[in-house]
Scaffold this active site. Sequence first.
Site, PDB file in Angstrom:
ATOM      1  N   ASP A  38       0.844  -1.187   0.000  1.00 21.88           N
ATOM      2  CA  ASP A  38       0.000   0.000   0.000  1.00 21.88           C
ATOM      3  C   ASP A  38       0.881   1.240   0.000  1.00 21.88           C
ATOM      4  O   ASP A  38       1.699   1.423   0.910  1.00 21.88           O
ATOM      5  CB  ASP A  38      -0.933  -0.006   1.216  1.00 21.88           C
ATOM      6  CG  ASP A  38      -2.049   1.023   1.058  1.00 21.88           C
ATOM      7  OD1 ASP A  38      -2.346   1.417  -0.085  1.00 21.88           O
ATOM      8  OD2 ASP A  38      -2.620   1.437   2.085  1.00 21.88           O
ATOM      9  N   HIS A  82      -3.281  13.959   0.745  1.00 21.93           N
ATOM     10  CA  HIS A  82      -3.468  13.053   1.885  1.00 21.93           C
ATOM     11  C   HIS A  82      -2.234  13.059   2.792  1.00 21.93           C
ATOM     12  O   HIS A  82      -2.361  13.157   4.021  1.00 21.93           O
ATOM     13  CB  HIS A  82      -3.745  11.629   1.407  1.00 21.93           C
ATOM     14  CG  HIS A  82      -3.770  10.620   2.516  1.00 21.93           C
ATOM     15  ND1 HIS A  82      -4.759  10.592   3.469  1.00 21.93           N
ATOM     16  CD2 HIS A  82      -2.906   9.623   2.847  1.00 21.93           C
ATOM     17  CE1 HIS A  82      -4.509   9.615   4.344  1.00 21.93           C
ATOM     18  NE2 HIS A  82      -3.398   9.011   3.979  1.00 21.93           N
ATOM     19  N   ARG A  94       1.728  15.475  13.182  1.00 20.87           N
ATOM     20  CA  ARG A  94       2.916  16.243  13.600  1.00 20.87           C
ATOM     21  C   ARG A  94       2.641  17.728  13.397  1.00 20.87           C
ATOM     22  O   ARG A  94       3.250  18.374  12.531  1.00 20.87           O
ATOM     23  CB  ARG A  94       4.143  15.822  12.772  1.00 20.87           C
ATOM     24  CG  ARG A  94       4.550  14.367  12.950  1.00 20.87           C
ATOM     25  CD  ARG A  94       5.758  14.017  12.085  1.00 20.87           C
ATOM     26  NE  ARG A  94       5.503  14.206  10.667  1.00 20.87           N
ATOM     27  CZ  ARG A  94       4.861  13.299   9.886  1.00 20.87           C
ATOM     28  NH1 ARG A  94       4.472  12.154  10.407  1.00 20.87           N
ATOM     29  NH2 ARG A  94       4.638  13.548   8.611  1.00 20.87           N
ATOM     30  N   GLU A 113     -10.307   3.896   3.844  1.00 21.24           N
ATOM     31  CA  GLU A 113      -9.435   4.667   2.961  1.00 21.24           C
ATOM     32  C   GLU A 113      -9.825   4.321   1.532  1.00 21.24           C
ATOM     33  O   GLU A 113      -9.766   3.151   1.130  1.00 21.24           O
ATOM     34  CB  GLU A 113      -7.952   4.352   3.208  1.00 21.24           C
ATOM     35  CG  GLU A 113      -7.468   4.838   4.566  1.00 21.24           C
ATOM     36  CD  GLU A 113      -5.959   4.740   4.745  1.00 21.24           C
ATOM     37  OE1 GLU A 113      -5.312   3.933   4.031  1.00 21.24           O
ATOM     38  OE2 GLU A 113      -5.424   5.465   5.599  1.00 21.24           O
ATOM     39  N   GLU A 166      -9.102   3.974  -2.159  1.00 20.63           N
ATOM     40  CA  GLU A 166      -7.861   3.821  -2.917  1.00 20.63           C
ATOM     41  C   GLU A 166      -8.135   3.125  -4.253  1.00 20.63           C
ATOM     42  O   GLU A 166      -9.199   2.537  -4.468  1.00 20.63           O
ATOM     43  CB  GLU A 166      -6.840   2.996  -2.119  1.00 20.63           C
ATOM     44  CG  GLU A 166      -6.628   3.528  -0.704  1.00 20.63           C
ATOM     45  CD  GLU A 166      -5.396   2.955  -0.021  1.00 20.63           C
ATOM     46  OE1 GLU A 166      -4.574   2.297  -0.706  1.00 20.63           O
ATOM     47  OE2 GLU A 166      -5.255   3.164   1.195  1.00 20.63           O
ATOM     48  N   ASP A 216      -8.930   0.333   2.173  1.00 13.74           N
ATOM     49  CA  ASP A 216      -7.927  -0.039   3.175  1.00 13.74           C
ATOM     50  C   ASP A 216      -8.457   0.350   4.556  1.00 13.74           C
ATOM     51  O   ASP A 216      -8.115   1.395   5.105  1.00 13.74           O
ATOM     52  CB  ASP A 216      -6.610   0.684   2.850  1.00 13.74           C
ATOM     53  CG  ASP A 216      -5.505   0.374   3.846  1.00 13.74           C
ATOM     54  OD1 ASP A 216      -5.549  -0.697   4.457  1.00 13.74           O
ATOM     55  OD2 ASP A 216      -4.601   1.219   3.997  1.00 13.74           O
ATOM     56  N   ARG A 253      -7.589   3.724  13.440  1.00 14.32           N
ATOM     57  CA  ARG A 253      -6.628   4.816  13.668  1.00 14.32           C
ATOM     58  C   ARG A 253      -6.010   4.793  15.051  1.00 14.32           C
ATOM     59  O   ARG A 253      -4.829   5.110  15.215  1.00 14.32           O
ATOM     60  CB  ARG A 253      -7.308   6.168  13.450  1.00 14.32           C
ATOM     61  CG  ARG A 253      -7.880   6.371  12.063  1.00 14.32           C
ATOM     62  CD  ARG A 253      -6.829   6.225  11.003  1.00 14.32           C
ATOM     63  NE  ARG A 253      -7.384   6.522   9.676  1.00 14.32           N
ATOM     64  CZ  ARG A 253      -6.737   6.291   8.538  1.00 14.32           C
ATOM     65  NH1 ARG A 253      -5.521   5.757   8.561  1.00 14.32           N
ATOM     66  NH2 ARG A 253      -7.288   6.578   7.393  1.00 14.32           N
ATOM     67  N   GLN A 302      -3.510   2.006  15.105  1.00 10.70           N
ATOM     68  CA  GLN A 302      -2.427   2.388  14.194  1.00 10.70           C
ATOM     69  C   GLN A 302      -1.500   3.424  14.835  1.00 10.70           C
ATOM     70  O   GLN A 302      -0.270   3.297  14.779  1.00 10.70           O
ATOM     71  CB  GLN A 302      -3.044   2.955  12.910  1.00 10.70           C
ATOM     72  CG  GLN A 302      -2.037   3.402  11.857  1.00 10.70           C
ATOM     73  CD  GLN A 302      -2.704   4.167  10.705  1.00 10.70           C
ATOM     74  OE1 GLN A 302      -3.922   4.200  10.581  1.00 10.70           O
ATOM     75  NE2 GLN A 302      -1.885   4.778   9.874  1.00 10.70           N
ATOM     76  N   LYS A 305      -4.100  -2.038  10.403  1.00  5.85           N
ATOM     77  CA  LYS A 305      -4.490  -2.165   9.003  1.00  5.85           C
ATOM     78  C   LYS A 305      -4.772  -3.615   8.594  1.00  5.85           C
ATOM     79  O   LYS A 305      -5.528  -3.865   7.661  1.00  5.85           O
ATOM     80  CB  LYS A 305      -3.358  -1.667   8.094  1.00  5.85           C
ATOM     81  CG  LYS A 305      -2.971  -0.212   8.295  1.00  5.85           C
ATOM     82  CD  LYS A 305      -3.863   0.690   7.475  1.00  5.85           C
ATOM     83  CE  LYS A 305      -3.276   2.093   7.385  1.00  5.85           C
ATOM     84  NZ  LYS A 305      -4.101   2.958   6.539  1.00  5.85           N
ATOM     85  N   THR A 339      -8.875  -5.658   4.261  1.00  3.95           N
ATOM     86  CA  THR A 339      -8.807  -4.759   3.107  1.00  3.95           C
ATOM     87  C   THR A 339      -9.811  -5.313   2.097  1.00  3.95           C
ATOM     88  O   THR A 339      -9.870  -6.524   1.904  1.00  3.95           O
ATOM     89  CB  THR A 339      -7.394  -4.771   2.477  1.00  3.95           C
ATOM     90  OG1 THR A 339      -6.431  -4.508   3.501  1.00  3.95           O
ATOM     91  CG2 THR A 339      -7.255  -3.723   1.387  1.00  3.95           C
ATOM     92  N   GLU A 367      -9.143  12.487   7.642  1.00  5.03           N
ATOM     93  CA  GLU A 367      -9.056  13.838   7.084  1.00  5.03           C
ATOM     94  C   GLU A 367     -10.400  14.566   7.127  1.00  5.03           C
ATOM     95  O   GLU A 367     -10.457  15.765   7.392  1.00  5.03           O
ATOM     96  CB  GLU A 367      -8.573  13.769   5.638  1.00  5.03           C
ATOM     97  CG  GLU A 367      -7.126  13.343   5.484  1.00  5.03           C
ATOM     98  CD  GLU A 367      -6.809  13.065   4.021  1.00  5.03           C
ATOM     99  OE1 GLU A 367      -6.456  14.023   3.313  1.00  5.03           O
ATOM    100  OE2 GLU A 367      -6.948  11.915   3.583  1.00  5.03           O
TER     101      GLU A 367
HETATM  102 MN    MN Z   1      -3.958   2.912   2.830  1.00  9.89          MN
END
Ligand code: MN
Length: 405
Positions: free
Chosen positions: A119, A126, A135, A192, A194, A226, A230, A233, A246, A250, A351
């Site tokens: 991935d 993103h 951060r 996610e 994708e 995906d 969170r 993770q 993760k 999937t 997001e």
């Molecule tokens: Mn992903």
Amino acid sequence: MTTVSWVEVNDDDGFGVDNLPYGVFSRPGELPRVGVAIGAHVLDLAGLSAAGLVDDRRWFAAGSLNGFMIAGRAAWQANRARLIELLTDERHRASVEPHLIPLTDVELLRPIEVADFVDFYSSLDHATNAGRIFRPQGEPLSPNWKHLPVAYHGRSGTIYPSGTPIVRPCGQRRASRDQEPSYGPSLKLDFEAEVGFVAGVPSAAGSRVPTAGFADHVFGFVLVNDWSARDIQFWESQPLGPFLGKSFATSISPWVVPLAALEAARVPQPVQDPAPLPYLQVDEPWGLDLALEILINGQVVARPSFASMYWTPPQQLAHATVNGAPLRTGDLFASGTVSGPERDQRGCLLELTWNGAEHLELPDGSKRLFLEDGDTVTLRATAPGTGGGRIGFGDLSGTVLPANP
Ligand code: MN
């Protein structure tokens, strides 16, 4: 190509004769086999083969596309040309029509036996948003980000077909207000959106696949969800990961859209500055104009555009093999979350809610920070087809089930 099929096709289906995506299907009491979507039907390639209507080296009476994918580009092109001939020339109608099965009568299975799963993290928007969330004090992009397509190796054994329920994962996580971690169901379950590509023809160990070799190895594209926990993770990914946040699940779309069907979707990719190293340079346009749609419980929450991806599929493949790691038939390479610059183009709840800081309001007035039990996430994508209309991938859906105690 402007040819029209004698099979009735609605523009909204996305399954005109310029698409012909491959999948694996079954009917109750019958073995799985390979078919292509046309209109509201699946064309049974194993049946066509048994009737002597297509060339077949034991490719189609199979539970996955892998046998056909390893056959290579000449075989893919020849089969596509033959199917177009059969589906557009009225003279073939009587012999082909018995092999059309309504999509409502079949179960669509996972189309490929997945070998390895990678991935990427190739959307600039993103990666920038995720960097700002994690951060806030630092630079959003790591120093390597514009020099190589960043990625992680995922878990191929938990790649599921559309429709597979997703059990909320449990694990270790630490809330920001807590000193110590605790164990329990993820409180920050996310999707996610994708796009992935699937390798057909393997490469030799010690050699690499140059960007110009992409079409010789890659069979086609799928949609990918995906699923991401969170909280698990964030806590585990210090300093390595993603891992358990993760690897629980999937999902991939039921249809693999062949490379040849995406010719009209190719557009110039965004300008890359700094210029990448020579092994990552591409001579042809490899942006793909796929319009994605994300729905929660049937309501559209975002519309990302794949054309804005910073790193392109041939660059991802060249990078993944630059160290001599061989490609295997069935390798799946996903793009990373597809996000654009606008808020309604963000491809995950991380997001869309800024990691749970702002509610996402659905059209019916309900609100989400992360996914709730019972939520169904659906991904769709369309692209310009060579016939002037739009082609599609079919719905990729999954419903969240409560965690197991
Ligand atoms: Mn992903």
